[in-house]
Design a protein around this motif. Structure first.
Motif, PDB file in Angstrom:
ATOM      1  N   HIS A 198      -1.375   2.962   6.009  1.00 62.52           N
ATOM      2  CA  HIS A 198      -2.108   1.957   5.237  1.00 62.52           C
ATOM      3  C   HIS A 198      -2.089   0.645   5.999  1.00 62.52           C
ATOM      4  O   HIS A 198      -1.317   0.464   6.937  1.00 62.52           O
ATOM      5  CB  HIS A 198      -1.525   1.806   3.827  1.00 62.52           C
ATOM      6  N   LYS A 228      -4.299   3.464  -9.236  1.00 58.27           N
ATOM      7  CA  LYS A 228      -2.859   3.266  -9.347  1.00 58.27           C
ATOM      8  C   LYS A 228      -2.555   1.890  -9.910  1.00 58.27           C
ATOM      9  O   LYS A 228      -3.457   1.094 -10.162  1.00 58.27           O
ATOM     10  CB  LYS A 228      -2.184   3.477  -7.997  1.00 58.27           C
ATOM     11  N   GLU A 279      10.352   3.032   0.342  1.00 62.38           N
ATOM     12  CA  GLU A 279      10.273   2.655  -1.075  1.00 62.38           C
ATOM     13  C   GLU A 279      11.536   3.139  -1.804  1.00 62.38           C
ATOM     14  O   GLU A 279      12.145   2.405  -2.573  1.00 62.38           O
ATOM     15  CB  GLU A 279       9.019   3.317  -1.652  1.00 62.38           C
ATOM     16  N   PRO A 322       2.741   9.766 -13.704  1.00 64.01           N
ATOM     17  CA  PRO A 322       1.905   8.628 -14.091  1.00 64.01           C
ATOM     18  C   PRO A 322       0.795   8.313 -13.089  1.00 64.01           C
ATOM     19  O   PRO A 322      -0.189   7.680 -13.437  1.00 64.01           O
ATOM     20  CB  PRO A 322       2.898   7.465 -14.187  1.00 64.01           C
ATOM     21  N   ASN A 323       0.963   8.738 -11.838  1.00 66.16           N
ATOM     22  CA  ASN A 323      -0.047   8.517 -10.799  1.00 66.16           C
ATOM     23  C   ASN A 323      -0.432   9.825 -10.161  1.00 66.16           C
ATOM     24  O   ASN A 323       0.425  10.667  -9.938  1.00 66.16           O
ATOM     25  CB  ASN A 323       0.515   7.731  -9.611  1.00 66.16           C
ATOM     26  N   ALA A 324      -1.679   9.906  -9.731  1.00 71.25           N
ATOM     27  CA  ALA A 324      -2.052  11.032  -8.880  1.00 71.25           C
ATOM     28  C   ALA A 324      -1.362  10.858  -7.526  1.00 71.25           C
ATOM     29  O   ALA A 324      -1.384   9.774  -6.963  1.00 71.25           O
ATOM     30  CB  ALA A 324      -3.558  11.052  -8.701  1.00 71.25           C
ATOM     31  N   PRO A 327      -9.310   8.582 -12.009  1.00 77.10           N
ATOM     32  CA  PRO A 327      -8.059   9.373 -12.046  1.00 77.10           C
ATOM     33  C   PRO A 327      -7.150   9.101 -10.845  1.00 77.10           C
ATOM     34  O   PRO A 327      -5.962   9.402 -10.899  1.00 77.10           O
ATOM     35  CB  PRO A 327      -8.543  10.825 -12.055  1.00 77.10           C
ATOM     36  N   LEU A 328      -7.682   8.553  -9.769  1.00 76.26           N
ATOM     37  CA  LEU A 328      -6.836   8.233  -8.616  1.00 76.26           C
ATOM     38  C   LEU A 328      -6.361   6.779  -8.645  1.00 76.26           C
ATOM     39  O   LEU A 328      -5.648   6.342  -7.748  1.00 76.26           O
ATOM     40  CB  LEU A 328      -7.577   8.503  -7.302  1.00 76.26           C
ATOM     41  N   GLY A 377      10.258   9.336 -10.016  1.00 78.61           N
ATOM     42  CA  GLY A 377       9.093   8.970  -9.217  1.00 78.61           C
ATOM     43  C   GLY A 377       9.102   9.716  -7.903  1.00 78.61           C
ATOM     44  O   GLY A 377      10.138  10.196  -7.455  1.00 78.61           O
ATOM     45  N   ILE A 378       7.908   9.864  -7.326  1.00 77.82           N
ATOM     46  CA  ILE A 378       7.785  10.413  -5.976  1.00 77.82           C
ATOM     47  C   ILE A 378       7.494   9.219  -5.078  1.00 77.82           C
ATOM     48  O   ILE A 378       6.582   8.442  -5.357  1.00 77.82           O
ATOM     49  CB  ILE A 378       6.667  11.453  -5.885  1.00 77.82           C
ATOM     50  N   ARG A 383      -3.093  -1.593 -13.901  1.00 76.38           N
ATOM     51  CA  ARG A 383      -4.193  -0.650 -13.653  1.00 76.38           C
ATOM     52  C   ARG A 383      -5.320  -0.954 -14.617  1.00 76.38           C
ATOM     53  O   ARG A 383      -5.133  -0.942 -15.831  1.00 76.38           O
ATOM     54  CB  ARG A 383      -3.671   0.780 -13.839  1.00 76.38           C
ATOM     55  N   ARG A 395       3.521   1.875  -1.760  1.00 75.79           N
ATOM     56  CA  ARG A 395       4.278   2.136  -2.991  1.00 75.79           C
ATOM     57  C   ARG A 395       3.639   3.250  -3.800  1.00 75.79           C
ATOM     58  O   ARG A 395       2.426   3.293  -3.968  1.00 75.79           O
ATOM     59  CB  ARG A 395       4.350   0.859  -3.851  1.00 75.79           C
ATOM     60  N   ARG A 396       4.477   4.121  -4.326  1.00 73.71           N
ATOM     61  CA  ARG A 396       3.957   5.247  -5.107  1.00 73.71           C
ATOM     62  C   ARG A 396       4.611   5.395  -6.481  1.00 73.71           C
ATOM     63  O   ARG A 396       4.021   6.013  -7.357  1.00 73.71           O
ATOM     64  CB  ARG A 396       4.149   6.566  -4.325  1.00 73.71           C
ATOM     65  N   HIS A 397       5.829   4.883  -6.686  1.00 74.05           N
ATOM     66  CA  HIS A 397       6.470   5.104  -7.991  1.00 74.05           C
ATOM     67  C   HIS A 397       5.925   4.105  -9.023  1.00 74.05           C
ATOM     68  O   HIS A 397       5.411   3.054  -8.680  1.00 74.05           O
ATOM     69  CB  HIS A 397       7.997   5.001  -7.889  1.00 74.05           C
ATOM     70  N   ALA A 398       6.063   4.468 -10.285  1.00 66.80           N
ATOM     71  CA  ALA A 398       5.484   3.661 -11.362  1.00 66.80           C
ATOM     72  C   ALA A 398       6.567   3.002 -12.210  1.00 66.80           C
ATOM     73  O   ALA A 398       7.647   3.562 -12.399  1.00 66.80           O
ATOM     74  CB  ALA A 398       4.614   4.538 -12.250  1.00 66.80           C
ATOM     75  N   GLY A 431       0.802  -1.222   0.000  1.00 66.20           N
ATOM     76  CA  GLY A 431       0.000   0.000   0.000  1.00 66.20           C
ATOM     77  C   GLY A 431       0.832   1.268   0.000  1.00 66.20           C
ATOM     78  O   GLY A 431       0.378   2.320  -0.430  1.00 66.20           O
TER      79      GLY A 431
END
Lengths: 548, 548
Positions: free
Chosen positions: B382, A406, B134, B442-444, A403-404, B128-129, A398, A387-390, A385
């Motif tokens: 999370h 991931k 991470e 790539p992600n919100a 729009p939210l 990435g952010i 996906r 993780r944010r990078h793509a 949960g």
């Protein structure tokens, strides 16, 4: 204003200093004489203490666990053991003797049968069954150890440690005790004047003791390619084409089964024929599997970060520093905590296996009578949960236009529809639920939850669960590849066709793979000997794997 | 069989050795003379190198980041920066100068406005952010640094480091470079013959340099109780009674807002009056918040493990070793990596705050024009899929009768319905979606996803989202406590009553709390001066917080 009734803020430190005074009867410095270890433990450990014992999943503090069996039970009893892995018989004997009564652990592979029995009998009281990093986390919250008993390769007289390729979880276990006035006692294979490098500073270590023999170390990740079946090769082809290539998987973790060994050995042959070198499988969080040697030698692998070492791989790794993490001295550095983090947050995919899977995709290796625990699989095998990078593979998962929305980690389960002995893998309900009841566990010991599984691969094909819209559809997709198991018999031809059209299911023909292609000749190495050849003789397999 | 075209397996090591030879023009040992740092960086860093720069969220390698601004751009350019926190102006100046072009980061609090602008302009290319762990994970997978530039308190001439209370993430950043033939360069406040303790072995360190002034260190977690409003006190009462007590929360992490400061200061007063000491809030994963002093002094707190240090808390912590993690030398040990693990896997609850929340409970601190990043909140905030052990609070979140159902981490968002400036917190859609578009992400950049939020607290009451059966019900529950925001106006009286009956909503009267009770007199300390008193003068607040 300060109405505190607290009379001391240094209880832990005072107790430690008091014990240190007593220890002067045994040693005037940091070195405990080998023959005095039992007496030392009797000074160092108090009844009901929280004791971290290094049962790592490879390295064992075997000298210290044996010594603990010999303490005077009037002096040392009722201990609360904290162990990653219950690996050795005396880890359980301690409980029969009453030296220990409580346990928090993560894995009990080699002792799963007896562990289940002792929990059911009440001989051993379980706080919780954990994953590795979950257990490490608790060392800094509510399970801070009074003493940590661990193993290292070498120490100097100041207590500086060289843990080398098998650094594994030792630094984390030590940190929890060293920085909250617990004792740190380390068995070493050798006390020496000069260390190849320092992995753990002497400031963190209270006592070292030269063990009577080197610590136990298991080659847990060596799979002999001789035992890879053509069905496993077929499934490996599905996986490479239908998952690795399709989703452009660049970073990954493999479990230890023969299914993933087959994949590793097919990369330089089948993978090469698909033109995938440099496009997939570049970065790995993985123990140094010998079966990865051909892929490394063929230029597939940019980097491997290791949870632990693997017996026999030491020299090979030393000669491949561009690929493996090594120290200035040349030998490998492993770190289970950091590799678990990397495997959880930084890789595209986990591929594992299981003994049982229900129709929702929940799976467990806990079956009736065997409580094997979890190790790291639940961490690798879920969508983290945080993780944010793509990455391309992650974004590929996906399926929503929100729009939210991931991406998702790829969590792949590879199973033949039947275990050896013809037991169906696909079952109506997991034994885990029953085991929880019998052992009085608050949770069913599920290894990987169906909600996290994105793909299931069997010899029949691939179910792309991440594309399914509902639990029913998930069940239909799993049924379609469940073969002649009870679940598989529920598969319906029309539904199967619909799922294929919607890309939720791929049969071999959808992937343009012929079953007849799956031949052992595709394996880059067919036996251990050929792995040694690939390594230019640098890989030195343990005796038990030698056939020549 | 070995068909490899690979000609060298030691490219990284060879390159390192070659550079080391050149460095002999600057130093014959590990010590770089202060005045030669720019020249040294020109030798050590190649164009396009991956550079880890310690912008920690507290400690900054400020001497090294300033030096990097002065390199010859013909020699050093196009760098790929990897930074936990974009904290200082020159972190961004580097991009305007072309010294750096790419960045992977986790947090940009102090520089969020300029960061957003530079990404939109294309001056800075974002990979990435991330969250902290991470990003750490990627250091061992696909972002292994060529060089790591970090800060420590002291070093000896062998490069052994003392990082003390502000150990934070330094060991993890160093490990990634040290064990893959990258360079490790450390600025220290002082080079000395004897270290209080060794936090990082000299074997891991290539060069040290004495900085011209001590590294920058921000008191990021100090909140002056003078600024706590009665609304925040009211909400703190809701939280203590309606969440902490109700679910028996024993271990937790708090964010840095005034809402949680109020809770910390209400434990010894309001919490005591409810008889909760010893029953809740015993174990913390937390920076050493000064506002926790009264609770510690009143005997509420068994243990605190810290991500980082906090300016002014050093002496207090040294005198409270039963509570804090300290070394044999007496000073604190922090470790961001391990504390993040502990906060993720081993605690019952996270309590945070946000700037915007939509009707599904999704929240973000990224608002138009400000790209602040994530830090650790998404990890704390999370439900970690890899958790398996049970605690009373965790089990309390189980709402299903499914035999495989498990508990859940409590993820609590505390927000007043309006931000300062009267901006509504509850919005139809997060700015984050728009920001993603504008910045080409790539992600919100969502901070915490609604699916993970178990409770929302506002001045109106508590929404127990974990008990809701559907997204619609979740929206109804949030609306009911959203006050006079657009979302709040959609609340319907009948629905609200039904939600209260079903325990999905609690208004103050349901908790038997009167708004008039919420008085500043309930705060155990009303200002910084009183915190100092509680600490018996051991807490030494930074100048800017002193009013006397």
């Amino acid at each position: 204003m300060n109405t505190s009734t607290i009379t001391s803020w240094t209880k832990r430190r005072d107790a430690k200093n008091e014990t240190k005074e007593k220890m002067k009867a045994i040693t005037g410095n940091k070195i405990i004489p080998t023959e005095n270890i039992v007496g030392a433990l009797e000074y160092l450990i108090k009844p009901k203490d929280k004791v971290v014992m290094e049962g790592n999943n490879q390295k064992q503090a075997s000298f210290l666990s044996e010594a603990l069996m010999h303490v005077n039970k009037n002096k040392v009893h009722g201990l609360h053991m904290i162990m990653s892995s219950i690996s050795r018989p005396e880890h359980l004997d301690l409980f029969e003797e009453g030296i220990a009564t409580n346990i928090d652990f993560a894995y009990a592979g080699p002792q799963s049968l007896r562990t289940a029995q002792m929990i059911e009998d009440g001989t051993m009281k379980v706080g919780g069954i954990h994953t590795y990093i979950e257990l490490y986390g608790r060392l800094f919250i509510d399970l801070t150890p009074n003493i940590t008993l661990v193993a290292a390769d070498k120490a100097d007289k100041h207590g500086n440690l060289y843990t080398g390729p098998n650094t594994e979880e030792t630094p984390t276990l030590i940190e929890a005790a060293a920085f909250r006035d617990g004792f740190v006692v380390v068995q070493v294979n050798e006390i020496t004047d000069e260390l190849p490098r320092v992995d753990i500073p002497g400031s963190w270590v209270d006592y070292i003791v030269e063990a009577d023999k080197p610590y136990q170390l298991e080659p847990l990740f060596t799979r002999d390619p001789r035992h890879i079946s053509e069905i496993q090769i077929l499934m490996a082809m599905y996986a490479i084409k239908g998952i690795y290539q399709k989703h452009e998987v660049q970073s990954l973790n493999h479990g230890i089964g023969f299914n993933t060994t087959a994949i590793e050995l097919l990369l330089p042959t089948y993978g090469e024929s698909l033109g995938l070198r440099g496009k997939i499988c570049k970065h790995w969080a993985l123990n140094p599997h010998p079966s990865l040697i051909p892929a490394i030698e063929s230029g597939w692998v940019d980097s491997v970060h290791c949870f632990g070492g693997e017996v026999g791989m030491e020299k090979y790794i030393e000669q491949r520093p561009d690929v493996f993490f090594t120290g200035a001295d040349g030998s490998m550095r492993s770190n289970r905590t950091l590799s678990q983090l990397a495997g959880q947050y930084a890789v595209d995919m986990f591929v594992g296996s299981t003994l049982q899977m229900d129709s929702y995709g929940n799976s467990s290796t806990v079956t009736n009578g065997r409580l094997s625990g979890f190790g790291g699989a639940p961490n690798m095998g879920h969508d983290p949960g945080g993780r944010r990078h793509a990455t391309p593979a992650w974004l590929n998962m996906r399926t929503s236009e929100d729009p939210l929305a991931k991406g998702k980690k790829l969590v792949v389960q590879m199973v033949e529809t039947h275990q050896s002995g013809n037991q169906p893998v696909f079952v109506d309900s997991l034994d885990a639920a029953e085991v929880a009841k019998e052992s009085g566990l608050p949770n069913a010991p599920v290894m990987i939850y169906g909600n996290d599984v994105t793909h299931v691969v069997t010899e029949e094909g691939i179910a792309y669960l991440y594309r399914s819209d509902s639990p029913e559809e998930k069940k239909d997709a799993i049924s379609a590849i469940a073969g002649i198991t009870p679940l598989g018999r529920q598969a319906d031809k029309k539904t199967t066709e619909a799922l294929r059209k919607r890309g939720i299911l791929a049969l071999p023909e959808d992937m343009e793979i012929k079953r007849s292609q799956a031949s052992r000749s595709l394996l880059a190495a067919k036996n251990i000997d050929e792995l040694v050849e690939w390594s230019d003789g640098l890989y030195e397999p343990p005796e038990k794997f030698k056939t020549w």
